[in-house]
Design a protein around this motif. Structure first.
Motif, PDB file in Angstrom:
ATOM      1  N   ASP A  71       0.831  -1.203   0.000  1.00  5.62           N
ATOM      2  CA  ASP A  71       0.000   0.000   0.000  1.00  5.62           C
ATOM      3  C   ASP A  71       0.867   1.255   0.000  1.00  5.62           C
ATOM      4  O   ASP A  71       0.594   2.223  -0.717  1.00  5.62           O
ATOM      5  N   THR A  72       1.932   1.248   0.806  1.00  4.48           N
ATOM      6  CA  THR A  72       2.844   2.392   0.859  1.00  4.48           C
ATOM      7  C   THR A  72       3.517   2.612  -0.489  1.00  4.48           C
ATOM      8  O   THR A  72       3.670   3.757  -0.950  1.00  4.48           O
ATOM      9  N   ALA A  73       3.902   1.535  -1.150  1.00  3.24           N
ATOM     10  CA  ALA A  73       4.532   1.655  -2.464  1.00  3.24           C
ATOM     11  C   ALA A  73       3.591   2.280  -3.477  1.00  3.24           C
ATOM     12  O   ALA A  73       4.012   3.077  -4.331  1.00  3.24           O
ATOM     13  N   ALA A  74       2.295   1.945  -3.397  1.00  5.27           N
ATOM     14  CA  ALA A  74       1.312   2.519  -4.321  1.00  5.27           C
ATOM     15  C   ALA A  74       1.180   4.022  -4.113  1.00  5.27           C
ATOM     16  O   ALA A  74       1.091   4.799  -5.079  1.00  5.27           O
ATOM     17  N   VAL A  75       1.176   4.452  -2.863  1.00  5.24           N
ATOM     18  CA  VAL A  75       1.073   5.884  -2.581  1.00  5.24           C
ATOM     19  C   VAL A  75       2.373   6.591  -2.942  1.00  5.24           C
ATOM     20  O   VAL A  75       2.364   7.704  -3.478  1.00  5.24           O
ATOM     21  N   GLN A  76       3.505   5.957  -2.683  1.00  6.19           N
ATOM     22  CA  GLN A  76       4.791   6.557  -3.055  1.00  6.19           C
ATOM     23  C   GLN A  76       4.862   6.789  -4.561  1.00  6.19           C
ATOM     24  O   GLN A  76       5.343   7.836  -5.017  1.00  6.19           O
ATOM     25  N   ALA A  77       4.355   5.836  -5.341  1.00  6.40           N
ATOM     26  CA  ALA A  77       4.356   5.993  -6.795  1.00  6.40           C
ATOM     27  C   ALA A  77       3.499   7.186  -7.207  1.00  6.40           C
ATOM     28  O   ALA A  77       3.860   7.937  -8.129  1.00  6.40           O
ATOM     29  N   ALA A  78       2.378   7.385  -6.513  1.00  7.16           N
ATOM     30  CA  ALA A  78       1.518   8.532  -6.823  1.00  7.16           C
ATOM     31  C   ALA A  78       2.213   9.847  -6.496  1.00  7.16           C
ATOM     32  O   ALA A  78       2.134  10.817  -7.262  1.00  7.16           O
ATOM     33  N   VAL A  79       2.910   9.899  -5.366  1.00  5.17           N
ATOM     34  CA  VAL A  79       3.651  11.103  -4.980  1.00  5.17           C
ATOM     35  C   VAL A  79       4.773  11.381  -5.977  1.00  5.17           C
ATOM     36  O   VAL A  79       4.969  12.517  -6.434  1.00  5.17           O
ATOM     37  N   ASP A  80       5.506  10.351  -6.352  1.00  5.78           N
ATOM     38  CA  ASP A  80       6.644  10.521  -7.253  1.00  5.78           C
ATOM     39  C   ASP A  80       6.226  10.975  -8.644  1.00  5.78           C
ATOM     40  O   ASP A  80       7.026  11.597  -9.360  1.00  5.78           O
ATOM     41  N   ALA A  81       4.986  10.675  -9.031  1.00  9.88           N
ATOM     42  CA  ALA A  81       4.518  11.027 -10.372  1.00  9.88           C
ATOM     43  C   ALA A  81       4.107  12.495 -10.492  1.00  9.88           C
ATOM     44  O   ALA A  81       3.904  12.993 -11.597  1.00  9.88           O
ATOM     45  N   LEU A  82       3.995  13.192  -9.363  1.00 10.02           N
ATOM     46  CA  LEU A  82       3.573  14.590  -9.377  1.00 10.02           C
ATOM     47  C   LEU A  82       4.770  15.513  -9.604  1.00 10.02           C
ATOM     48  O   LEU A  82       5.891  15.206  -9.192  1.00 10.02           O
ATOM     49  N   GLN A  83       4.509  16.658 -10.212  1.00 12.16           N
ATOM     50  CA  GLN A  83       5.599  17.596 -10.511  1.00 12.16           C
ATOM     51  C   GLN A  83       6.075  18.353  -9.282  1.00 12.16           C
ATOM     52  O   GLN A  83       7.234  18.758  -9.213  1.00 12.16           O
ATOM     53  N   GLU A  84       5.173  18.573  -8.324  1.00 16.34           N
ATOM     54  CA  GLU A  84       5.525  19.292  -7.096  1.00 16.34           C
ATOM     55  C   GLU A  84       5.215  18.414  -5.884  1.00 16.34           C
ATOM     56  O   GLU A  84       4.296  17.587  -5.936  1.00 16.34           O
ATOM     57  N   PRO A  85       5.961  18.591  -4.784  1.00 18.64           N
ATOM     58  CA  PRO A  85       5.629  17.828  -3.572  1.00 18.64           C
ATOM     59  C   PRO A  85       4.201  18.127  -3.128  1.00 18.64           C
ATOM     60  O   PRO A  85       3.817  19.292  -2.987  1.00 18.64           O
ATOM     61  N   PRO A  86       3.385  17.110  -2.888  1.00 17.48           N
ATOM     62  CA  PRO A  86       1.994  17.331  -2.516  1.00 17.48           C
ATOM     63  C   PRO A  86       1.777  17.321  -1.007  1.00 17.48           C
ATOM     64  O   PRO A  86       2.634  16.867  -0.236  1.00 17.48           O
ATOM     65  N   ILE A  87       0.629  17.813  -0.601  1.00 18.09           N
ATOM     66  CA  ILE A  87       0.101  17.484   0.718  1.00 18.09           C
ATOM     67  C   ILE A  87      -0.402  16.051   0.632  1.00 18.09           C
ATOM     68  O   ILE A  87      -1.093  15.677  -0.320  1.00 18.09           O
ATOM     69  N   VAL A  88      -0.054  15.223   1.603  1.00 16.76           N
ATOM     70  CA  VAL A  88      -0.488  13.827   1.611  1.00 16.76           C
ATOM     71  C   VAL A  88      -1.335  13.609   2.864  1.00 16.76           C
ATOM     72  O   VAL A  88      -0.849  13.749   3.988  1.00 16.76           O
ATOM     73  N   LEU A  89      -2.609  13.296   2.647  1.00 16.79           N
ATOM     74  CA  LEU A  89      -3.565  13.118   3.745  1.00 16.79           C
ATOM     75  C   LEU A  89      -3.909  11.646   3.870  1.00 16.79           C
ATOM     76  O   LEU A  89      -4.283  11.003   2.889  1.00 16.79           O
ATOM     77  N   GLY A  90      -3.779  11.118   5.078  1.00 16.79           N
ATOM     78  CA  GLY A  90      -4.128   9.728   5.338  1.00 16.79           C
ATOM     79  C   GLY A  90      -5.224   9.616   6.371  1.00 16.79           C
ATOM     80  O   GLY A  90      -5.175  10.270   7.418  1.00 16.79           O
ATOM     81  N   HIS A  91      -6.216   8.790   6.084  1.00 22.90           N
ATOM     82  CA  HIS A  91      -7.334   8.577   6.999  1.00 22.90           C
ATOM     83  C   HIS A  91      -7.211   7.211   7.662  1.00 22.90           C
ATOM     84  O   HIS A  91      -6.974   6.203   6.994  1.00 22.90           O
ATOM     85  N   SER A  92      -7.324   7.176   8.981  1.00 24.46           N
ATOM     86  CA  SER A  92      -7.373   5.930   9.739  1.00 24.46           C
ATOM     87  C   SER A  92      -6.117   5.094   9.468  1.00 24.46           C
ATOM     88  O   SER A  92      -4.997   5.558   9.711  1.00 24.46           O
ATOM     89  N   TYR A  93      -6.247   3.860   8.960  1.00 26.49           N
ATOM     90  CA  TYR A  93      -5.085   3.053   8.573  1.00 26.49           C
ATOM     91  C   TYR A  93      -4.203   3.786   7.577  1.00 26.49           C
ATOM     92  O   TYR A  93      -2.975   3.576   7.540  1.00 26.49           O
ATOM     93  N   GLY A  94      -4.772   4.684   6.788  1.00 21.04           N
ATOM     94  CA  GLY A  94      -3.983   5.473   5.847  1.00 21.04           C
ATOM     95  C   GLY A  94      -2.875   6.262   6.519  1.00 21.04           C
ATOM     96  O   GLY A  94      -1.896   6.647   5.869  1.00 21.04           O
ATOM     97  N   GLY A  95      -2.991   6.506   7.819  1.00 26.41           N
ATOM     98  CA  GLY A  95      -1.914   7.164   8.557  1.00 26.41           C
ATOM     99  C   GLY A  95      -0.657   6.315   8.600  1.00 26.41           C
ATOM    100  O   GLY A  95       0.465   6.829   8.475  1.00 26.41           O
ATOM    101  N   SER A  96      -0.814   5.000   8.768  1.00 28.92           N
ATOM    102  CA  SER A  96       0.349   4.107   8.723  1.00 28.92           C
ATOM    103  C   SER A  96       0.992   4.151   7.348  1.00 28.92           C
ATOM    104  O   SER A  96       2.225   4.090   7.221  1.00 28.92           O
TER     105      SER A  96
END
Length: 232
Positions: free
Chosen positions: A44-69
């Motif tokens: 799951d972390t790898a999937a989110v990391q790929a989404a962050v890496d694909a963006l041109q600028e560093p994003p705000i990353v919001l995690g809900h519940s288990y998403g915090g881990s």
């Protein structure tokens, strides 16, 4: 373009964030909502990391519940936002920090294949008890079965230790004890408290949109000020 990555929790889907995503996109924010349910916290972390890496600028990353881990293990965020979420330290997991409340545990039903699902009526009361009936029914219908073990995953890195972070305590939460949330919030840079249930992205999406826009504006203003100072 300013960007935000929204990370859902267990049993949820990206579609649960639809109202937040649409409102942010309307004001020109790029929004990415990765699909989790990859079978482990690492995946799951790898999937989110790929989404962050694909963006041109560093994003705000919001995690809900288990998403915090999940977001705890992600690199490259401009800011982390923990929404009624777990904030693990070294060696800690969501389950080890306290996990689901007794009410949420009572809503979990085992499936023959080893996964679990949530009993619809109990899920509505526990997750969306502060939402109008039709809205809660919509959210419950989107819930999906959850593979075992993700909540026991331990993040490999702890980005909240060196990335600015905001914790949102949901004071009427029936799924994760608000007292536990306040304890975990002490690890973050900034703390807010809302009088909502566990899933304000369903019942009060405006609150999340306003918070994200505020954090984006604050970050932009600070960057401009730093640039002006450097120029002088």
């Amino acid at each position: 373009m300013a960007a935000v990555v929204l990370v859902h929790g267990l049993y949820h889907r990206p579609e649960h964030f639809a109202m937040v995503a649409e409102r942010l996109q309307t004001v020109g924010t790029e929004v990415v909502v990765p699909e989790l349910h990859r079978g482990s916290l690492v995946a799951d972390t790898a999937a989110v990391q790929a989404a962050v890496d694909a963006l041109q600028e560093p994003p705000i990353v919001l995690g809900h519940s288990y998403g915090g881990s999940v977001i705890t293990g992600v690199r490259g965020a401009r800011r982390l936002v923990y929404l009624a979420a777990f904030v693990p330290d070294a060696g800690e997991s969501a389950a080890g920090l306290g996990g689901a409340s007794p009410k949420l545990q009572g809503a979990i039903s085992p499936e023959p294949d080893g996964s679990t699902s949530l009993h619809p009526d109990r899920a509505a009361a526990t997750l969306y008890g502060d939402c109008p009936g039709p809205l809660a029914a919509w959210a419950v219908a989107l819930l999906r079965a959850q593979a075992p073990g993700c909540g026991r995953g331990v993040p490999e890195r702890h980005s909240w230790k060196h990335t600015p972070s905001t914790y949102v305590v949901c004071a009427q939460d029936r799924a994760i004890d608000p007292g536990l949330q306040r304890e975990m919030a002490s690890r973050c840079t900034d703390v807010r408290e809302w009088q909502t249930g566990h899933c304000p992205f369903v019942g009060q999406p405006r609150l999340i949109v306003e918070l994200v826009r505020e954090l984006l504006a604050t970050n932009t203003s600070r960057s401009q000020d730093e640039g002006a100072t450097t120029t002088r």
